[in-house]
Scaffold this motif. Structure first.
Motif, PDB file in Angstrom:
ATOM      1  N   ALA A 165      32.380  34.993  88.821  1.00  0.00           N
ATOM      2  CA  ALA A 165      32.629  36.070  87.866  1.00  0.00           C
ATOM      3  C   ALA A 165      32.557  37.413  88.579  1.00  0.00           C
ATOM      4  N   LEU A 166      33.429  38.301  88.198  1.00  0.00           N
ATOM      5  CA  LEU A 166      33.476  39.624  88.817  1.00  0.00           C
ATOM      6  C   LEU A 166      32.337  40.487  88.294  1.00  0.00           C
ATOM      7  N   PRO A 167      31.485  41.022  89.167  1.00  0.00           N
ATOM      8  CA  PRO A 167      30.400  41.895  88.693  1.00  0.00           C
ATOM      9  C   PRO A 167      30.942  43.248  88.260  1.00  0.00           C
ATOM     10  N   ALA A 168      30.153  43.962  87.492  1.00  0.00           N
ATOM     11  CA  ALA A 168      30.502  45.346  87.157  1.00  0.00           C
ATOM     12  C   ALA A 168      30.432  46.149  88.445  1.00  0.00           C
ATOM     13  N   ILE A 169      31.425  47.011  88.675  1.00  0.00           N
ATOM     14  CA  ILE A 169      31.479  47.792  89.909  1.00  0.00           C
ATOM     15  C   ILE A 169      31.437  49.274  89.589  1.00  0.00           C
ATOM     16  N   VAL A 170      30.465  49.966  90.189  1.00  0.00           N
ATOM     17  CA  VAL A 170      30.378  51.415  90.088  1.00  0.00           C
ATOM     18  C   VAL A 170      30.578  51.963  91.501  1.00  0.00           C
ATOM     19  N   PHE A 171      31.653  52.692  91.712  1.00  0.00           N
ATOM     20  CA  PHE A 171      31.909  53.262  93.025  1.00  0.00           C
ATOM     21  C   PHE A 171      31.060  54.503  93.249  1.00  0.00           C
ATOM     22  N   LYS A 203      28.419  36.051  96.986  1.00  0.00           N
ATOM     23  CA  LYS A 203      28.712  34.617  97.059  1.00  0.00           C
ATOM     24  C   LYS A 203      27.470  33.775  96.842  1.00  0.00           C
ATOM     25  N   THR A 204      26.339  34.259  97.347  1.00  0.00           N
ATOM     26  CA  THR A 204      25.106  33.475  97.317  1.00  0.00           C
ATOM     27  C   THR A 204      24.191  33.816  96.142  1.00  0.00           C
ATOM     28  N   ASN A 205      24.539  34.850  95.376  1.00  0.00           N
ATOM     29  CA  ASN A 205      23.731  35.256  94.228  1.00  0.00           C
ATOM     30  C   ASN A 205      24.638  35.548  93.038  1.00  0.00           C
ATOM     31  N   ASN A 206      24.100  35.409  91.856  1.00  0.00           N
ATOM     32  CA  ASN A 206      24.848  35.752  90.649  1.00  0.00           C
ATOM     33  C   ASN A 206      24.664  37.247  90.374  1.00  0.00           C
ATOM     34  N   ILE A 207      25.443  38.057  91.070  1.00  0.00           N
ATOM     35  CA  ILE A 207      25.302  39.502  90.987  1.00  0.00           C
ATOM     36  C   ILE A 207      25.989  40.030  89.724  1.00  0.00           C
ATOM     37  N   ASP A 208      25.269  40.871  88.993  1.00  0.00           N
ATOM     38  CA  ASP A 208      25.814  41.462  87.768  1.00  0.00           C
ATOM     39  C   ASP A 208      26.430  42.836  88.012  1.00  0.00           C
ATOM     40  N   LEU A 209      25.877  43.559  88.997  1.00  0.00           N
ATOM     41  CA  LEU A 209      26.259  44.953  89.186  1.00  0.00           C
ATOM     42  C   LEU A 209      26.286  45.310  90.668  1.00  0.00           C
ATOM     43  N   VAL A 210      27.325  46.040  91.073  1.00  0.00           N
ATOM     44  CA  VAL A 210      27.458  46.490  92.461  1.00  0.00           C
ATOM     45  C   VAL A 210      27.661  48.004  92.475  1.00  0.00           C
ATOM     46  N   PHE A 211      26.767  48.713  93.163  1.00  0.00           N
ATOM     47  CA  PHE A 211      26.984  50.123  93.462  1.00  0.00           C
ATOM     48  C   PHE A 211      27.631  50.148  94.839  1.00  0.00           C
ATOM     49  N   GLN A 236      30.292  41.972  76.838  1.00  0.00           N
ATOM     50  CA  GLN A 236      31.150  41.130  77.679  1.00  0.00           C
ATOM     51  C   GLN A 236      31.229  39.699  77.160  1.00  0.00           C
ATOM     52  N   GLN A 237      32.441  39.184  77.077  1.00  0.00           N
ATOM     53  CA  GLN A 237      32.682  37.796  76.712  1.00  0.00           C
ATOM     54  C   GLN A 237      33.593  37.184  77.761  1.00  0.00           C
ATOM     55  N   ASP A 238      33.615  35.865  77.813  1.00  0.00           N
ATOM     56  CA  ASP A 238      34.348  35.186  78.875  1.00  0.00           C
ATOM     57  C   ASP A 238      35.818  35.549  78.915  1.00  0.00           C
ATOM     58  N   ASN A 239      36.504  35.460  77.782  1.00  0.00           N
ATOM     59  CA  ASN A 239      37.931  35.767  77.764  1.00  0.00           C
ATOM     60  C   ASN A 239      38.201  37.224  78.081  1.00  0.00           C
ATOM     61  N   ALA A 240      37.353  38.095  77.543  1.00  0.00           N
ATOM     62  CA  ALA A 240      37.519  39.519  77.807  1.00  0.00           C
ATOM     63  C   ALA A 240      37.315  39.804  79.282  1.00  0.00           C
ATOM     64  N   HIS A 241      36.368  39.093  79.879  1.00  0.00           N
ATOM     65  CA  HIS A 241      36.086  39.295  81.296  1.00  0.00           C
ATOM     66  C   HIS A 241      37.273  38.853  82.151  1.00  0.00           C
ATOM     67  N   LYS A 242      37.888  37.734  81.766  1.00  0.00           N
ATOM     68  CA  LYS A 242      39.064  37.265  82.497  1.00  0.00           C
ATOM     69  C   LYS A 242      40.190  38.281  82.415  1.00  0.00           C
ATOM     70  N   LYS A 243      40.327  38.896  81.248  1.00  0.00           N
ATOM     71  CA  LYS A 243      41.342  39.928  81.073  1.00  0.00           C
ATOM     72  C   LYS A 243      41.063  41.113  81.990  1.00  0.00           C
ATOM     73  N   LYS A 244      39.779  41.510  82.056  1.00  0.00           N
ATOM     74  CA  LYS A 244      39.412  42.638  82.907  1.00  0.00           C
ATOM     75  C   LYS A 244      39.657  42.298  84.374  1.00  0.00           C
ATOM     76  N   LEU A 245      39.354  41.051  84.745  1.00  0.00           N
ATOM     77  CA  LEU A 245      39.595  40.615  86.116  1.00  0.00           C
ATOM     78  C   LEU A 245      41.077  40.712  86.437  1.00  0.00           C
ATOM     79  N   ALA A 246      41.900  40.203  85.535  1.00  0.00           N
ATOM     80  CA  ALA A 246      43.345  40.243  85.755  1.00  0.00           C
ATOM     81  C   ALA A 246      43.846  41.678  85.805  1.00  0.00           C
TER      82      ALA A 246
END
Length: 274
Positions: A77-83, A46-54, A126-136
């Motif tokens: 924006a949803l960051p890339a998530i690696v579980f 919430k407080t940072n523009n995070i690109d990636l989450v492990f 990554q592009q904005d529309n593609a990212h929205k699709k991935k989020l959905a």
């Protein structure tokens, strides 16, 4: 060089520190915080523009899947998530909710490298529309809602309801986990403790679940039980035939014939009429 702002989320201090040390080898990855809980991770995003989450999966309080869901519902924006998980059965669920990747503990250097390469590729294209699709699509994997419906709800601010019907099923085959799109499944039949998923491409995938468990996972608007050992995709039904004996026979688009038991006859008729 643009840095990939990264957080590591794990309730085990040694696991957090160990992964952070390994990530020091990648010059473009900047670990800005080590989070000990799901709540801590959500606040960091919430407080940072995070690109990636492990993201560790099994954590007290809020597990990794719950964290991922919370992030997917954020206005950011949803960051890339690696579980990251010690249990490979969680990898199945990770695939179901469209995670970018997953790594098994203890983390192997080559496997970590592969995950980082996936992140690079993802962020580069990554592009904005593609990212929205991935989020959905990500949310759809959790809630079972249609992807386009979710995009409309996100645009209007409507509440997303949790139906829990996955768009794909994770299947283990020859030591690998693959995703089988639910929409491609024509019919399912039982073989002991296993389910045989018969798909449009002619392949059959074996899934270890009971018929009852699988029926609960599949969208009842799309799949109907026709027999105690068979489930059918209603969009694949060509016709329902009444036999001289009074019994019913389903004929699928591919010519496959399936008997409809008396106890499920009315249910099948209702599904075809809807």
């Amino acid at each position: 060089m643009t840095k990939i702002k990264t957080i590591i989320v794990d309730d085990e201090p040694l696991a957090r520190k160990g992964l952070a040390v390994r990530l020091e080898e990648y010059a473009d990855i900047e670990v800005i915080k080590l989070c000990s809980s799901g709540a801590d991770a959500i606040e960091a995003c919430k407080t940072n523009n995070i690109d990636l989450v492990f993201l560790d999966i099994q954590m007290p309080g809020m597990n990794g899947f719950e964290v991922a869901r919370s992030l997917s519902e954020s206005t950011k924006a949803l960051p890339a998530i690696v579980f990251v998980t010690a249990f490979d059965q969680f990898a199945v669920k990770a695939f179901e909710i469209h995670a970018l990747d997953y790594i098994l503990k203890p983390v192997d250097d080559n496997r970590l490298k592969q995950a980082v390469e996936k992140v690079h590729s993802y962020l580069k294209t990554q592009q904005d529309n593609a990212h929205k699709k991935k989020l959905a699509s990500f949310v759809a994997g959790i809630t079972g809602n249609n992807c386009e419906e979710i995009l409309k709800k996100l645009a209007t601010g409507d509440t997303l309801t949790d139906k829990r019907y996955p768009e794909s099923l994770a299947v283990k085959e020859q030591g690998e986990i693959i995703r089988v799109p639910v929409a491609t499944i024509q019919w399912v039949d039982a073989a002991g403790d296993y389910m045989c998923l018969h798909c449009q491409d002619g392949q059959t995938h074996i899934l270890r679940k009971t018929m009852k468990e699988l029926e609960q996972e599949l969208d009842p608007h799309l799949f109907v039980r026709v027999h105690r050992s068979a489930i059918v995709n209603t969009k694949q039904i060509s016709k329902l035939v009444t036999q001289v004996s009074g019994e019913y026979l389903l004929v699928l688009e591919n010519g496959q014939e399936l008997k409809v038991s008396r106890s499920y006859r009315d249910k099948v008729k209702a599904a075809l009429a809807s």
